[in-house]
Scaffold this motif. Structure first.
Motif, mmCIF file in Angstrom:
data_model
loop_
_atom_site.group_PDB
_atom_site.id
_atom_site.type_symbol
_atom_site.label_atom_id
_atom_site.label_comp_id
_atom_site.label_asym_id
_atom_site.label_seq_id
_atom_site.Cartn_x
_atom_site.Cartn_y
_atom_site.Cartn_z
ATOM 1 N N TRP A 97 39.530 25.814 37.823
ATOM 2 C CA TRP A 97 40.885 25.656 37.002
ATOM 3 C C TRP A 97 41.411 24.279 36.746
ATOM 4 O O TRP A 97 42.396 23.930 36.110
ATOM 5 C CB TRP A 97 41.860 26.433 38.032
ATOM 6 C CG TRP A 97 41.770 26.281 39.363
ATOM 7 C CD1 TRP A 97 42.168 25.075 40.029
ATOM 8 C CD2 TRP A 97 40.918 26.846 40.486
ATOM 9 N NE1 TRP A 97 41.898 25.024 41.424
ATOM 10 C CE2 TRP A 97 41.090 26.347 41.492
ATOM 11 C CE3 TRP A 97 40.426 28.039 40.138
ATOM 12 C CZ2 TRP A 97 40.419 26.770 42.742
ATOM 13 C CZ3 TRP A 97 39.631 28.639 41.512
ATOM 14 C CH2 TRP A 97 39.827 27.864 42.621
ATOM 15 N N SER A 98 40.605 23.307 37.167
ATOM 16 C CA SER A 98 41.043 22.109 37.270
ATOM 17 C C SER A 98 39.894 21.373 36.354
ATOM 18 O O SER A 98 39.909 20.096 36.053
ATOM 19 C CB SER A 98 40.910 21.098 38.439
ATOM 20 O OG SER A 98 41.923 21.427 39.095
ATOM 21 N N GLN A 106 42.999 26.794 31.502
ATOM 22 C CA GLN A 106 44.408 26.409 32.025
ATOM 23 C C GLN A 106 45.282 26.545 30.677
ATOM 24 O O GLN A 106 44.692 26.528 29.660
ATOM 25 C CB GLN A 106 44.514 25.040 32.413
ATOM 26 C CG GLN A 106 44.338 23.848 31.415
ATOM 27 C CD GLN A 106 44.973 22.427 31.960
ATOM 28 O OE1 GLN A 106 44.173 21.678 32.387
ATOM 29 N NE2 GLN A 106 46.047 22.444 31.479
ATOM 30 N N PHE A 115 51.250 18.466 35.405
ATOM 31 C CA PHE A 115 50.239 19.540 35.728
ATOM 32 C C PHE A 115 49.334 18.617 36.854
ATOM 33 O O PHE A 115 49.018 17.632 36.915
ATOM 34 C CB PHE A 115 49.132 19.883 34.702
ATOM 35 C CG PHE A 115 48.146 20.699 34.940
ATOM 36 C CD1 PHE A 115 48.654 22.135 34.723
ATOM 37 C CD2 PHE A 115 47.084 20.516 35.409
ATOM 38 C CE1 PHE A 115 47.496 23.155 34.958
ATOM 39 C CE2 PHE A 115 46.069 21.659 35.603
ATOM 40 C CZ PHE A 115 46.365 22.937 35.535
ATOM 41 N N TYR A 117 45.785 18.351 38.741
ATOM 42 C CA TYR A 117 44.370 18.721 38.641
ATOM 43 C C TYR A 117 43.953 18.166 40.110
ATOM 44 O O TYR A 117 44.234 17.093 40.613
ATOM 45 C CB TYR A 117 43.656 17.861 37.819
ATOM 46 C CG TYR A 117 44.163 18.251 36.117
ATOM 47 C CD1 TYR A 117 43.487 19.426 35.679
ATOM 48 C CD2 TYR A 117 44.871 17.423 35.506
ATOM 49 C CE1 TYR A 117 43.420 19.727 34.459
ATOM 50 C CE2 TYR A 117 45.097 17.758 34.033
ATOM 51 C CZ TYR A 117 44.605 18.711 33.548
ATOM 52 O OH TYR A 117 44.602 19.184 32.426
ATOM 53 N N GLU A 607 49.340 28.908 41.841
ATOM 54 C CA GLU A 607 50.031 27.792 41.184
ATOM 55 C C GLU A 607 49.545 27.672 39.765
ATOM 56 O O GLU A 607 50.359 27.045 39.004
ATOM 57 C CB GLU A 607 49.909 26.543 41.956
ATOM 58 C CG GLU A 607 48.483 25.985 42.384
ATOM 59 C CD GLU A 607 48.373 24.804 42.939
ATOM 60 O OE1 GLU A 607 48.752 23.601 42.646
ATOM 61 O OE2 GLU A 607 48.013 24.900 44.120
ATOM 62 N N TYR A 608 48.199 27.915 39.576
ATOM 63 C CA TYR A 608 47.522 27.668 38.222
ATOM 64 C C TYR A 608 47.903 28.827 37.446
ATOM 65 O O TYR A 608 48.011 28.990 36.288
ATOM 66 C CB TYR A 608 46.093 27.455 38.394
ATOM 67 C CG TYR A 608 45.923 25.953 38.976
ATOM 68 C CD1 TYR A 608 46.085 24.959 38.486
ATOM 69 C CD2 TYR A 608 45.664 25.912 40.294
ATOM 70 C CE1 TYR A 608 46.017 23.796 39.010
ATOM 71 C CE2 TYR A 608 45.484 24.562 40.968
ATOM 72 C CZ TYR A 608 45.322 23.672 40.258
ATOM 73 O OH TYR A 608 45.222 22.605 40.740
ATOM 74 N N PHE A 611 51.450 28.551 36.118
ATOM 75 C CA PHE A 611 51.722 27.292 35.084
ATOM 76 C C PHE A 611 52.058 27.805 33.818
ATOM 77 O O PHE A 611 51.113 28.415 33.203
ATOM 78 C CB PHE A 611 50.763 26.087 35.359
ATOM 79 C CG PHE A 611 51.114 25.026 34.509
ATOM 80 C CD1 PHE A 611 51.679 23.968 35.048
ATOM 81 C CD2 PHE A 611 50.788 24.913 33.172
ATOM 82 C CE1 PHE A 611 52.359 23.097 34.287
ATOM 83 C CE2 PHE A 611 50.993 24.014 32.404
ATOM 84 C CZ PHE A 611 51.705 22.710 33.046
#
Length: 611
Positions: A97-98, A106, A115, A117, A607-608, A611
């Motif tokens: 996800w980063s 994302q 954001f 990472y 959290e992702y 977002f």
């Protein structure tokens, strides 16, 4: 998410949550980097333009990390447009996800949004980070990453010298590498170029300057010198079309751009302002000077440089006058060092080199384009001295390479990728569990490209109307833009030219590195690499092939297609983009999504998802 929750992927993903926690706890807390992105004015080559600044500067600041650390990069988007940031070459082990691809890993970072990472520095070596939103790399959003290796990691210095004094000096230099970001640059924004390309119905492969760490000047090459620098291929194209020379900007004339790049499309070159392909206006910007601290007479002194190909289109040849270099790492991994005079650097490449400083003075650090569409070159300066005497008086130096990338003599040695051997040998799967043939093609105008027959334009991923693939993967392979693999398997990607002529394409895969096990000229009539290797064994290496996170396909001739076989091991489950790293090709659709490790799909932190 309801449909996704009903399939087995989610159930398997939940099992990985505990594993992810264990992996994360094994790493030490590392640095937190705060990056604020703004849209402002800057003058990289002496000419002001609007572009992206990071923390008020260009290029973006270097991220310096120790292997084994947990890294956090906090991106504050203060621009009027959306963005994302990709960490090129980082495998994102257990943190897909980063990875920073909008629509794949994302959602976009909107104006005035922040954001976080977070990823683990499992690797070491030279990497870089850049925007992955439309053409924002061209607008200046890129910077270097240096990951220092663990102290106990074996290093290849004894393959360069057996002298302990030399090894100590080399190790000291390699612990403090200097990133050298090499990039092509235009005075116009990426959006301007895209709009003009669409109006003219052709790609616009012409630049204003070449930058070293964000510094450079516009160099207008005299007509007689341009003629002397024509490669045989360029000269043949001009002669075949009764054209006497390149434009004052060093580019193919508009008439030849349309013939060679968009031969089957009706173009409208008249809409192009003259500065895009023809008019050259010189400028005087700043010059990058690589200064090495004074040394005492008799001391061993070495310099380590991380060469980073942050190009949008160009491929170049790099050299330092009168200084052979040891290439000791490629795309972050140690290799068995090669002593060379010149290195071809493509879009996305990283080469870590060692330079022995044994003759104080001032030396040109040269790069010359080898792109057929334009002749251009530039240089930085290497400066070093002994004691307090200052550098030796300036004198003419002897180059290894001409200003068109060709060798200045038969003695010039170029870096050889086929001869690249990893320092730590790794076993490679001898048989692929899955094979995917990817047919590269133009899809109408030359700004529209396909990696697997079907285009996947960046705008489709960027507009945000479709679910993020990592959050809601496709259960089946519904089209030519998505394929699915299982964890622990070996996968072959066979890149085949589907339309000719076809330029070289620097193909980059996110998530992990690949091996180039084969390549050839002509059609690929076989069903698998195993069949091809049995038929043409001389075209394959299954013992110790080169390993990288990006490979350049061969250029197809007007009459012959080409093919390249890339093999990788599925060890990082998640949604990953594979694409051409030429920015206009990526924006134009030359990409696809690979859902790796579908049977071990990762659980995305809340959290992702939110977002």
């Amino acid at each position: 998410m309801a449909a996704f929750a009903q399939n087995s992927w989610l159930r398997l993903a939940l099992r990985l949550t505990a594993l992810s926690t264990v992996l994360t706890s094994a790493y030490a807390k590392g640095p937190t980097f705060e990056l604020t992105l703004t849209w402002d004015k800057w003058s990289p080559d002496g000419v002001e333009r609007d572009m992206i600044l990071v923390n008020g500067r260009f290029p973006a600041p270097t991220l310096e990390i120790n292997q084994g650390e947990l890294v956090e990069v906090v991106v504050h988007n203060k621009m009027p447009s959306n963005t994302t940031v990709h960490f090129h070459g980082i495998d994102m082990h257990a943190t897909p996800w980063s990875d920073g691809v909008p629509g794949v890993t994302q959602r976009q970072i909107g104006t005035n949004e922040t954001f976080h990472y977070k990823w683990q520095a499992t690797q070491h070596g030279s990497y870089w980070y850049h925007a992955h939103q439309l053409g924002q790399v061209e607008d200046g959003m890129y910077g270097a990453i240096v990951i220092h290796p663990r102290n106990e990691l074996a290093k290849p210095w004894s393959l360069i010298s057996q002298d302990e004094k030399v090894i100590k000096a080399i190790d000291h230099a390699a612990k403090n590498p200097r990133p050298l970001l090499l990039a092509d640059h235009r005075r116009r924004t990426a959006d301007d170029i895209v709009n003009l390309s669409h109006q003219a119905k052709t790609e616009l492969p012409c630049f204003d300057s070449i930058l070293f760490n964000g510094k450079g000047s516009v160099n207008c090459i005299p007509a007689d010198e341009l003629t002397s620098l024509l490669t045989p291929q360029q000269a043949n194209v001009l002669k075949a079309n009764n054209v006497t020379n390149l434009t004052p900007k060093g580019c193919l004339p508009p008439s030849l751009i349309s013939k060679t790049i968009s031969p089957n499309v009706t173009v409208n070159m008249a809409v192009l302002p003259k500065d895009v392909l023809e008019v050259c206006t010189p400028s005087k910007g700043s010059k990058e000077v690589i200064t090495v601290q004074k040394q005492h007479a008799g001391d061993e002194k070495w310099l380590a440089l991380d060469l980073i190909g942050a190009f949008h289109l160009l491929a170049v040849v790099f050299s330092i006058d009168e200084h052979p270099v040891w290439v000791y790492a490629v795309d972050g991994d140690y290799i068995k060092p090669q002593l060379v005079h010149a290195i071809q650097i493509n879009n996305g490449d990283r080469y870590s080199i060692l330079v022995q400083l044994n003759n104080p003075g001032k030396y040109p650090v040269r790069i010359a384009s080898v792109q057929n569409s334009q002749v251009m070159y530039s240089s930085a300066t290497l400066l070093y001295s002994v004691d307090e005497t200052g550098p030796a008086p300036e004198r003419p130096t002897v180059p290894y390479v001409k200003n068109n990338g060709l060798p200045a003599s038969n003695a010039t040695v170029y870096y050889s990728q086929p001869k690249q051997k990893q320092f730590v040998e790794e076993p490679i799967g001898q048989v692929a569990n899955q094979t995917y043939k990817l047919f590269m093609r133009t899809a109408g105008p030359s700004f529209s490209w396909a990696l697997n027959k079907t285009t996947l334009p960046a705008a489709v991923l960027d507009h945000g109307s479709e679910p993020v693939v990592l959050f809601e993967p496709k259960i089946n392979n519904l089209d030519n833009t998505t394929i699915t693999t299982k964890n622990g398997t070996w996968v072959d990607l066979i890149l085949i030219t589907d339309t000719i002529p076809m330029p070289p394409h620097p193909i980059h895969k996110h998530g992990n590195k690949m091996w180039q096990i084969g390549n050839g000229i002509g059609p690929f009539p076989w069903a698998t690499a195993a069949e091809a290797a049995a038929a043409v064994p001389q075209n394959f290496n299954l013992v110790d092939p080169p390993k990288r996170d990006g490979f350049v396909t061969a250029q197809a001739t007007p009459t012959n297609a080409t093919w390249t076989v890339l093999r990788y091991h599925v060890t990082t489950p998640g949604a990953w983009l594979v694409h051409c790293h030429v920015q206009s090709h990526l924006v134009g659709g030359m990409s696809m999504v690979i859902q790796d490790g579908s049977d071990h799909w990762p659980a995305v932190p809340g959290e992702y998802l939110k977002f």
